[in-house]
Design a protein around this motif. Structure first.
Motif, PDB file in Angstrom:
ATOM      1  N   GLU A 194       0.835  -1.210   0.000  1.00 44.30           N
ATOM      2  CA  GLU A 194       0.000   0.000   0.000  1.00 44.30           C
ATOM      3  C   GLU A 194       0.866   1.256   0.000  1.00 44.30           C
ATOM      4  N   GLU A 195       1.929   1.224   0.799  1.00 40.92           N
ATOM      5  CA  GLU A 195       2.834   2.386   0.862  1.00 40.92           C
ATOM      6  C   GLU A 195       3.541   2.589  -0.475  1.00 40.92           C
ATOM      7  N   LYS A 254       1.241   4.190  -2.906  1.00 43.72           N
ATOM      8  CA  LYS A 254       1.079   5.621  -2.591  1.00 43.72           C
ATOM      9  C   LYS A 254       2.238   6.423  -3.174  1.00 43.72           C
ATOM     10  N   LEU A 303       1.837   6.660  -6.938  1.00 47.43           N
ATOM     11  CA  LEU A 303       0.461   6.947  -7.332  1.00 47.43           C
ATOM     12  C   LEU A 303       0.364   7.564  -8.731  1.00 47.43           C
ATOM     13  N   LYS A 341      -6.433   2.891  -9.737  1.00 45.67           N
ATOM     14  CA  LYS A 341      -6.332   4.159  -9.026  1.00 45.67           C
ATOM     15  C   LYS A 341      -7.564   4.381  -8.146  1.00 45.67           C
ATOM     16  N   TYR A 375      -7.483   2.018  -5.151  1.00 43.24           N
ATOM     17  CA  TYR A 375      -6.475   2.405  -4.178  1.00 43.24           C
ATOM     18  C   TYR A 375      -6.944   3.619  -3.372  1.00 43.24           C
ATOM     19  N   ILE A 376      -7.538   4.619  -4.049  1.00 40.80           N
ATOM     20  CA  ILE A 376      -8.020   5.820  -3.355  1.00 40.80           C
ATOM     21  C   ILE A 376      -9.110   5.433  -2.353  1.00 40.80           C
ATOM     22  N   VAL A 403      -7.475   4.042   0.587  1.00 43.22           N
ATOM     23  CA  VAL A 403      -6.842   5.086   1.416  1.00 43.22           C
ATOM     24  C   VAL A 403      -7.900   5.826   2.225  1.00 43.22           C
TER      25      VAL A 403
END
Length: 928
Positions: free
Chosen positions: A876-877, A880, A883, A892, A895-896, A899
């Motif tokens: 995940e990091e 980011k 991105l 995208k 993932y957003i 987050v």
């Protein structure tokens, strides 16, 4: 010669010489009424005294009669009445033309010998061309009987065997048939002359027609024959005098526990051995088996090899044999009764001598249990090939008449008479087929007290012994071989190794003809109650039994406990391949019919009749009952429809079925091609195939995929049915979840997943199951229950597009995450989604949508992070940081979303923590 002959004739017929006999034997004649009544001057007195010479105690008379006997037997014309009775037969058989013109006085013995051969030849022909008259037959047998005391009196045999007597019986004193017996015992010695062997065989054939031709047998058994009415006067002489009738009559008395003198039993043993040793002594064998002997067994005439060759043919190893021949062999086996004493069968005795000396040396020689001991060592390292063949050939016939197993008959004759309406030992019934009595006995052996009359303990033990022995070879089970002959040829012709034929029939149970299917089904049902019947399996499993199952193995009544123990320990390191294969085979056979699982059948038979009528296959019965249990549980029914004892055993069956995909036939059939394509080299045991299919679920065929999904749904609802999880996490369950309900087992493990003492393999397995659960809300029972109102309210459009038994790839959970961000979920559902968000923040694999849409980006941008053994949010990091490099819109977007939901979750946790801090500070200020 002529003058001498006339002189000898006068000795027996002239009144002057007869008067000498009357003077010398005066007191003897007075004692023997028959001789006292003989008319004077007819030549009958001397013959009468010769007939009764065995009862003469007066020394001078005995000596005189002995001399006269020798004179009479030197020439057939001197034997009283013989010439009158046999003159026509001598001409018919051309016996008077032997050695024409020869002056040898001894040649006259050849006439009697010729008539004897004609007599035995007639008995061996179906439609004899020349028949000896009844009068002459009696005369010939009478002569043979009178000459049975001293072999010198059988002129033909005496001269044929003079040298052999010196060679083999030099120290044997003449009289009372001793020389005959000695020569019989050496008949098949290599150095025995053919002329003597032939004469001895003729003599033995006469004994077979009239036991009185054997002096020793007639004398030793005289009182026993009278005692047990074996020579009843009103029976036809041809029957009462036959050796076979005598033997069977006396054997019947022995088998009934009556006392027969040891001398008589010794004689019986000798003559039973004689009949087994030389097939030609039994006219029925020659008549019925002539074609089989010529075709299959030529040149095997000695030491019982011909009979064993015929037995081999009957067993089907060398060809076909006629029914008459088979019946003749069966009759001979009953007459000789080798099951009572293995030494009667010389071929078996010689072949098995080394095995007996090593494996059965603790049993006294001649004991009937020797045969049982040999059977117990069949197919072991102590058995030799020749002994194995001879043993199975004999056992084939013994197995077709329960009376021929002496120990079984002795222990069970009372039960058989009471329950199976049997006849006496030497009586038969055409209405009762071979093996019927034993079938009756074993049906009663396994009955419970509630089911009715049972066998005595002693008889039941013997029935079990026989069943254990028969399981080694289908040919030892008459009913099985008879009813399954066609199916054996059709399905199992290539299954020639030990024990394979029965396994093959069990594998093809549904394909068998009705009668065969019933027989195999009954036997399999019996095995489920007493798996020790499977002697070969028990041998293979001996190490595991001794280590893990010795307590149940020692129980006299098995009741399915031993097989259950073997199944439970199938994957122990002590388990060998043969045992594991045998246990698995039995499990697979059990799936064909719930009756084949004894404990299950006994616990659930009433429930099956009530709730699952007309269902036969075990897997269908299990599904039917378990569905009923589940429905009653979900509906909180006041009273379960399935009984408690059935529910307990049902649980055992459900857990056993999870170990091997083949034990779940529908799943196995649906996935056969996928297994071949993707899991070909994976072993079936330990649920390894099932685990393999789960890991490549997306590549599976539609039908297999659906079945695997259905299986996973069942396992998630009841994690105890997840064999791999329970095996890998066995110790961790004991540590963290000892009191947890089986339904909450996975939930408990998830809560303790990050403990420092958690086993890494178990932790990895828990993560696998979490990943599976997050692919579809239906695989997460806790989430499904908590969000049962929220899912249709917010995610109905996803449900409308969904197909049964296929994953939603985390779409519903993603939908719920969006509503979580909007804070619109119910409290219980919100709590569950929050847990999922927290877990997936640390491991991207727990977010199916993110993993699916970002697979390319993860493999290209975050490969190193994804490969890490411990997932702590690195992927995940990484996403980011990269991105702006993400090109795929769906990646995208997901993932957003991830987050945002994680951020909201963090804010919630911060708020929760701040609230706790505020409360604590307020409390402290208050206290101050």
């Amino acid at each position: 010669n002529h003058l001498l002959w006339n002189y000898k004739l006068n000795l027996t017929t002239d009144p002057k010489f007869e008067s000498v006999a009357r003077e010398v034997c005066k007191s003897t004649i007075a004692e023997i009424k028959e001789c006292a009544d003989e008319p004077v001057g007819k030549g009958f007195l001397v013959s009468c005294l010769v007939d009764h010479r065995g009862n003469i105690t007066e020394y001078q008379c005995h000596q005189y009669i002995t001399k006269m006997t020798a004179i009479i037997f030197s020439d057939y014309r001197l034997i009283c009445g013989f010439m009158d009775d046999c003159k026509a037969d001598i001409n018919l058989l051309k016996c008077g033309s032997i050695r024409p013109g020869e002056k040898d006085a001894h040649s006259q013995g050849e006439v009697v010998a010729c008539l004897e051969k004609g007599l035995v030849k007639e008995a061996e022909e179906t439609d004899p061309r020349i028949q000896v008259s009844d009068q002459c037959k009696k005369a010939i047998l009478r002569v043979a009987e009178l000459s049975s005391d001293d072999f010198h009196l059988d002129r033909h045999l005496y001269f044929a065997c003079r040298d052999d007597r010196e060679r083999f019986c030099e120290n044997t004193q003449a009289g009372e048939g001793r020389v005959y017996k000695c020569l019989f015992n050496h008949k098949f010695e290599e150095s025995m002359s053919e002329k003597c062997r032939d004469a001895l065989t003729t003599r033995q054939k006469l004994i077979a027609q009239d036991y009185k031709v054997s002096y020793s047998l007639a004398k030793s058994c005289k009182s026993d024959l009278k005692k047990y009415r074996c020579n009843v006067e009103n029976l036809p002489r041809s029957r009462e005098a036959r050796l076979s009738y005598l033997l069977m009559c006396l054997e019947s008395a022995v088998h009934r526990g009556r006392q027969v003198s040891s001398e008589c039993q010794g004689e019986m043993l000798d003559y039973r051995r004689m009949l087994m040793e030389d097939f030609s002594l039994s006219p029925e064998i020659i008549l019925s088996c002539r074609g089989e002997i010529e075709h299959h067994c030529s040149g095997l005439h000695r030491k019982g090899r011909t009979l064993h060759c015929l037995m081999k043919v009957v067993r089907g190893e060398k060809g076909n044999v006629g029914l008459n021949c088979q019946q003749a062999l069966q009759t001979l086996i009953q007459e000789t009764d080798p099951g009572a004493d293995y030494r009667i069968d010389r071929a078996l005795n010689e072949a098995c001598e080394s095995v007996i000396q090593t494996a059965c040396k603790h049993i006294r020689s001649g004991d009937p249990m020797i045969l049982s001991c040999l059977m117990e060592h069949l197919y072991t390292e102590k058995m030799v090939e020749d002994c194995e063949h001879r043993l199975l050939e004999l056992q084939y016939f013994i197995s077709r008449d329960w009376k021929l197993d002496t120990v079984l008959y002795r222990k069970c004759q009372g039960d058989a008479s009471r329950l199976c309406h049997t006849h006496g030992w030497n009586e038969t019934s055409e209405l009762m087929p071979p093996g019927a009595v034993f079938s009756c006995l074993y049906r009663h052996a396994y009955r419970t007290e509630e089911q009715g009359r049972r066998l005595s303990r002693e008889c039941r033990a013997e029935v079990q012994r026989i069943l254990h022995q028969r399981a080694m070879d289908v040919k030892l089970d008459p009913a099985l071989q008879d009813k399954c002959m066609i199916d054996l040829g059709k399905w199992c012709s290539e299954k020639t190794e030990t024990g394979q034929e029965l396994e093959c029939l069990q594998d093809h149970l549904d394909d068998l003809v009705s009668d065969c299917r019933d027989i195999v089904g009954n036997l399999t049902e019996l095995e489920s109650e007493d798996i020790q019947i499977e002697a070969l399996l028990m041998r293979a499993c001996e190490p595991i039994i001794q280590t893990f199952c010795h307590e149940v193995a020692d129980n006299q009544i098995d009741s399915g406990d031993l097989m259950e123990c073997l199944i439970q320990n199938k994957h122990q390191k002590e388990m060998n391949e043969k045992c594991a294969i045998g246990v698995t085979h039995f499990q697979l056979v059990q799936m064909k019919d719930f009756r084949f699982s004894y404990k299950f059948k006994m616990a659930c038979k009433e429930d099956v009749l009530k709730l699952c009528p007309n269902i036969k296959k075990k897997v269908d019965v299990v599904i039917c009952l378990s569905t009923t249990v589940r429905n009653d549980t979900l509906q909180d029914a006041k009273e379960h429809r399935v009984s408690l004892k059935c529910r307990k055993q049902l649980r055992v069956e459900e857990l056993e079925m999870t170990e091997d995909i083949r034990l779940e036939p529908e799943l196995y059939e649906a996935c056969k091609s996928d297994i071949k394509n993707y899991c070909q080299n994976v072993p079936y045991g330990n649920a390894q195939i099932i685990e393999c299919l789960k890991e490549i679920k997306k590549q599976l065929s539609t039908r297999c995929h659906q079945k695997v999904f259905k299986l996973q749904e069942t396992e998630m609802m009841d994690p105890e049915l997840d064999y791999t999880l329970m095996r890998v996490c066995k110790q961790m369950i004991k540590r963290f979840c000892p009191e947890a309900d089986s339904k909450n087992m996975l939930q408990c493990l998830k809560q303790n997943k990050n403990s420092e003492v958690m086993d890494p393999k178990c932790k990895q397995m828990i993560t696998k199951r979490q990943i599976t659960q997050n692919t579809d809300y239906r695989l997460n029972p806790v989430l499904r229950k908590a969000c049962k109102a929220d899912i249709p309210k917010f995610c109905q459009n996803i449900l409308n597009r969904a197909k049964d038994d296929t994953e939603l790839e985390g779409q519903v959970i993603s939908c719920l995450k969006l509503k979580y961000a909007d804070q619109r979920l119910s409290p219980d559902c919100e709590d569950q989604i929050r847990v999922i968000i927290q877990e997936s923040a640390l491991d991207y694999r727990l977010d199916p949508q993110l993993q699916m849409h970002c697979s390319d980006e993860i493999s290209s941008l975050c490969a190193e992070e994804a490969a890490a053994q411990e997932q702590t949010g690195q992927v995940e990091e990484c996403l980011k940081v990269n991105l702006l490099k993400i090109k795929t819109e769906m990646c995208k977007k997901n993932y957003i979303l991830s987050v945002i939901t994680v951020g909201i979750c963090v804010l919630f946790l911060i708020g929760l923590m701040c609230g706790r801090i505020t409360k604590r500070v307020t409390r402290e200020l208050k206290d101050r």
